[in-house]
Design a protein around this motif. Structure first.
Motif, PDB file in Angstrom:
ATOM      1  N   THR A  52       0.851  -1.180   0.000  1.00 49.93           N
ATOM      2  CA  THR A  52       0.000   0.000   0.000  1.00 49.93           C
ATOM      3  C   THR A  52       0.893   1.239   0.000  1.00 49.93           C
ATOM      4  N   TYR A  53       0.450   2.265  -0.711  1.00 52.47           N
ATOM      5  CA  TYR A  53       1.188   3.518  -0.774  1.00 52.47           C
ATOM      6  C   TYR A  53       0.233   4.574  -1.299  1.00 52.47           C
ATOM      7  N   ASN A  54       0.708   5.810  -1.443  1.00 51.15           N
ATOM      8  CA  ASN A  54      -0.154   6.813  -2.073  1.00 51.15           C
ATOM      9  C   ASN A  54       0.573   7.506  -3.208  1.00 51.15           C
ATOM     10  N   THR A  55      -0.188   7.819  -4.227  1.00 54.60           N
ATOM     11  CA  THR A  55       0.325   8.646  -5.307  1.00 54.60           C
ATOM     12  C   THR A  55       0.259  10.112  -4.884  1.00 54.60           C
ATOM     13  N   TYR A  56       1.085  10.919  -5.523  1.00 56.31           N
ATOM     14  CA  TYR A  56       1.113  12.356  -5.244  1.00 56.31           C
ATOM     15  C   TYR A  56       1.491  13.044  -6.547  1.00 56.31           C
ATOM     16  N   THR A  57       0.677  13.986  -6.989  1.00 51.26           N
ATOM     17  CA  THR A  57       0.876  14.604  -8.288  1.00 51.26           C
ATOM     18  C   THR A  57       1.435  16.012  -8.158  1.00 51.26           C
ATOM     19  N   ALA A  58       1.829  16.572  -9.285  1.00 50.59           N
ATOM     20  CA  ALA A  58       2.330  17.945  -9.295  1.00 50.59           C
ATOM     21  C   ALA A  58       1.260  18.931  -8.838  1.00 50.59           C
ATOM     22  N   ALA A  59      -0.015  18.543  -8.972  1.00 58.57           N
ATOM     23  CA  ALA A  59      -1.121  19.384  -8.499  1.00 58.57           C
ATOM     24  C   ALA A  59      -1.397  19.176  -7.020  1.00 58.57           C
ATOM     25  N   LYS A  60      -0.527  18.398  -6.339  1.00 60.84           N
ATOM     26  CA  LYS A  60      -0.634  18.124  -4.908  1.00 60.84           C
ATOM     27  C   LYS A  60      -1.900  17.334  -4.557  1.00 60.84           C
ATOM     28  N   GLU A  61      -2.278  16.429  -5.437  1.00 58.39           N
ATOM     29  CA  GLU A  61      -3.408  15.536  -5.197  1.00 58.39           C
ATOM     30  C   GLU A  61      -2.879  14.168  -4.783  1.00 58.39           C
ATOM     31  N   SER A  62      -3.529  13.560  -3.792  1.00 52.95           N
ATOM     32  CA  SER A  62      -3.081  12.283  -3.245  1.00 52.95           C
ATOM     33  C   SER A  62      -4.168  11.227  -3.381  1.00 52.95           C
ATOM     34  N   LEU A  63      -3.755   9.963  -3.443  1.00 57.68           N
ATOM     35  CA  LEU A  63      -4.707   8.854  -3.494  1.00 57.68           C
ATOM     36  C   LEU A  63      -4.020   7.594  -2.989  1.00 57.68           C
ATOM     37  N   ALA A  64      -4.637   6.942  -2.005  1.00 55.44           N
ATOM     38  CA  ALA A  64      -4.117   5.670  -1.511  1.00 55.44           C
ATOM     39  C   ALA A  64      -4.407   4.569  -2.519  1.00 55.44           C
ATOM     40  N   VAL A  65      -3.374   3.778  -2.825  1.00 56.09           N
ATOM     41  CA  VAL A  65      -3.484   2.725  -3.832  1.00 56.09           C
ATOM     42  C   VAL A  65      -2.779   1.474  -3.309  1.00 56.09           C
ATOM     43  N   MET A  66      -2.903   0.391  -4.073  1.00 57.25           N
ATOM     44  CA  MET A  66      -2.315  -0.876  -3.638  1.00 57.25           C
ATOM     45  C   MET A  66      -1.926  -1.707  -4.849  1.00 57.25           C
ATOM     46  N   ALA A  67      -1.037  -2.661  -4.593  1.00 57.62           N
ATOM     47  CA  ALA A  67      -0.687  -3.695  -5.566  1.00 57.62           C
ATOM     48  C   ALA A  67      -0.371  -4.948  -4.774  1.00 57.62           C
TER      49      ALA A  67
END
Length: 288
Positions: A52-67
């Motif tokens: 589990t981790y989170n993405t983080y974009t240049a627009a400072k948006e986050s989302l928890a994701v998994m693989a």
């Protein structure tokens, strides 16, 4: 780093000798132009590995994701969202005594701590908000099932007037509802960072930076409410420099017990001479 970097990616190294030696790290996830960060891993009851981790974009948006991997980390599934907007990760998912999963999350942009719950090995998730209260706003937190159905959560505070003290909340129904958080007597000084709640043998233990970017300590409790800890006799696990000088950044410790007396505490360290992930073998006191 604490800001956006397109170079952020998920890497995996493995050890078969209790952390003494490691395989060469390999990239397992790297989404272009996305900062993949705050990664943690757990083995599920069915033998799969869940990252589990989170993405983080240049627009400072986050989302928890998994693989997930079903072959001990050789290959990995496609990344999937947990479906919780503006969510970030810190600790690994906790496998509860009945096989359910609980993943501690926090919201950013925004505020608040969230418990993500799964009843099918992480295939689907639902979210439960941890309540805020006067003087406390939830943030990065850690969870531990201390007895069947009873989960303790310890969070750092994101209120505007925070003082570095950790707060504790508990659930008596496997994470479906949570008590109003209470302030503990454990303080992360200077610039507060999150802690890890674990059992060292049979002793409830909190691994935390007592002086961020200077030193890391462990503290135990016999308080059934987990509010009062034995801070006067905390175990000073390590400091980054022998002379006690601070480093530019660090202090997100996580650990695993490798013998009855020894824990391996892993930390990141940003120093004037370079950046590294370090492991410290810490021998706990005999009376722990």
């Amino acid at each position: 780093i604490h800001d956006y970097s397109a170079d952020g990616r998920i890497m995996l190294a493995q050890s078969s000798d209790k952390g003494r030696t490691w395989t060469e790290p390999k990239v397992i996830i790297d989404e272009p132009e996305v900062d993949d960060r705050n990664v943690a891993i757990v083995e599920l009851p069915n033998g799969e590995l869940l990252v589990t981790y989170n993405t983080y974009t240049a627009a400072k948006e986050s989302l928890a994701v998994m693989a997930r991997s079903s072959d001990s980390g050789k290959t990995w599934s496609k990344t999937e969202s947990l479906g919780i907007p503006n969510s970030r990760t810190r600790a690994a998912a906790v496998v509860l005594s009945n096989g359910d999963l609980l993943l501690p999350l926090y919201i950013a942009p925004g505020n608040g701590a969230v418990a993500a719950l799964s009843y099918n090995n992480g295939r689907n998730w639902e979210s439960v908000n941890i309540p805020d209260t006067d003087g406390f706003v939830g943030d990065e937190w850690t969870a531990l099932e201390v007895e069947p159905k009873r989960i303790i959560g310890v969070s750092r505070n994101n209120a505007s007037n925070f003082d570095g003290f950790f707060w504790v909340t508990e659930s008596k129904d496997r994470g479906k509802t949570w008590s109003t958080p209470q302030k503990t007597n454990v303080q992360s000084e200077r610039y507060p960072s999150p802690a890890q709640l674990c059992m060292h043998g049979a002793t409830p233990t909190l691994i935390y930076s007592d002086r961020r970017m200077v030193s890391v300590a462990a503290v135990k409790t016999s308080d059934p409410s987990f509010v009062t800890w034995n801070v006067d006799k905390r175990f000073k696990a390590y400091q980054y420099n022998p002379e006690g000088k601070d480093i530019p950044d660090g202090s997100y410790p996580c650990s695993v017990q490798v013998t009855s007396k020894i824990r391996l505490i892993v930390d990141y360290e940003i120093t004037p001479t370079g950046n590294r992930i370090s492991g410290y073998y810490c021998t706990f006191p005999e009376d722990w």
